[in-house]
Enzyme design. Structure first.
Site: not given
Ligand code: DGL
Length: 278
Positions: A6-7, A69, A150, A182, A184
């Site tokens: 993931d990011s 992600c 985050e 998302c 997160h």
């Molecule tokens: N967890 C990512 C998602 O599902 C986060 C996106 C991001 O980094 O902007 O989209």
């Protein structure tokens, strides 16, 4: 071994479901925290980062890659499949299908990043699962919410004000299902549920997290590999972060309730390289 990325820390909401369903699997997680958030970035750049992380995971022995992600799945799933035709990828798809199945009001809301809504994947799930059921889909970009999560601001007044600003208009238009688009966002689901309950006490609102369904898909894909995805080092999870590993360690404690080391990785010339661990 199953590679998950993931990011940032959002994919941990997927990892915990994979672990629950596959207690013996060896997992490796990369949070590209040096580049979080992906959401506001151009798609070619997200493809480049996703490719770099995928190469790293494959180099460490991953047999299946889980793009935990939505943003990276929207931008790069097709690209990665073309680039690595022999590698099984499991991506995130906005959970419009289950939402369209359970809505009574025929109005659903989807919360996600800008890139997720721009991708072909989102247009396709709306056409296939909402339009065919006459379900209206209300979309909302939650700019800045990933950064709040985050930073560990899961239940702070600022996060609540932000969420109310996005969600109240959706509820006012009759939505009775909200899709977490998302990875997160499952970490703020309790706050979201509280807002929904206070806003529409007469109408229950269901919050849909696609992670359990994705974990079942990962288990199916792993089971289909010739010699399985497990190795003798069963049940271990290795964590890597490209940004601050102390922040990542704190996030592991906060979000998963575990006290674990994270390994530091660094980007060098478009590649991820192992660095020190702490
Ligand atoms: N967890 C990512 C998602 O599902 C986060 C996106 C991001 O980094 O902007 O989209």
């Amino acid at each position: 071994m199953i590679g998950i990325f993931d990011s940032g820390v959002g994919g941990l909401s997927v990892l915990r479901e994979i672990r629950a369903q596959m207690p013996a699997a060896r997992l490796m997680y990369v949070g590209d925290t040096a580049h979080v958030p992906y959401g506001p970035r151009p798609m070619p750049q997200i493809c480049e980062f996703s490719e770099g992380v995928t190469r790293f995971l494959l180099g460490q022995g991953a047999r299946v890659i889980v793009i935990a992600c939505h943003t990276a799945s929207a931008a790069a799933l097709k690209y990665l499949r073309a680039r690595f035709p022999d590698v099984p990828f499991v991506g995130m798809e906005p959970a419009v299908k289950p939402a369209a199945e359970i809505t009574q009001s025929k109005v659903i809301g989807v919360l996600a990043t800008q890139v997720t809504f721009q991708g072909e994947l989102f247009a396709s799930v709306v056409t296939r699962f909402a339009d065919t059921q006459n379900v209206r889909v209300l979309t909302q970009v939650c700019a800045g919410l990933v950064q709040q999560i985050e930073a560990g601001e899961l239940d702070t007044p600022k996060t609540e004000v932000m969420l109310r600003g996005w969600v109240e208009p959706i509820l006012a238009q009759g939505a009775d299902a909200l899709v977490l688009g998302c990875t997160h966002y499952p970490f703020i689901a309790p706050l979201l549920q509280k807002i929904c309950d206070s806003q529409t006490p007469q109408r229950p609102v269901r919050i849909i997290n696609p992670a359990p369904a994705v974990a079942r898909q990962v288990a199916r894909v792993a089971a289909g590999l010739a010699d399985g995805a497990d190795t003798p080092a069963q049940g271990r999870t290795h964590y890597y972060a490209s940004g601050d590993i102390d922040d990542f360690r704190r996030a592991l404690r906060r979000l998963l309730g575990i006290n674990r080391r994270a390994n530091a990785v660094r980007w060098r010339d478009g590649r991820i390289v192992d660095s020190d661990s702490r």
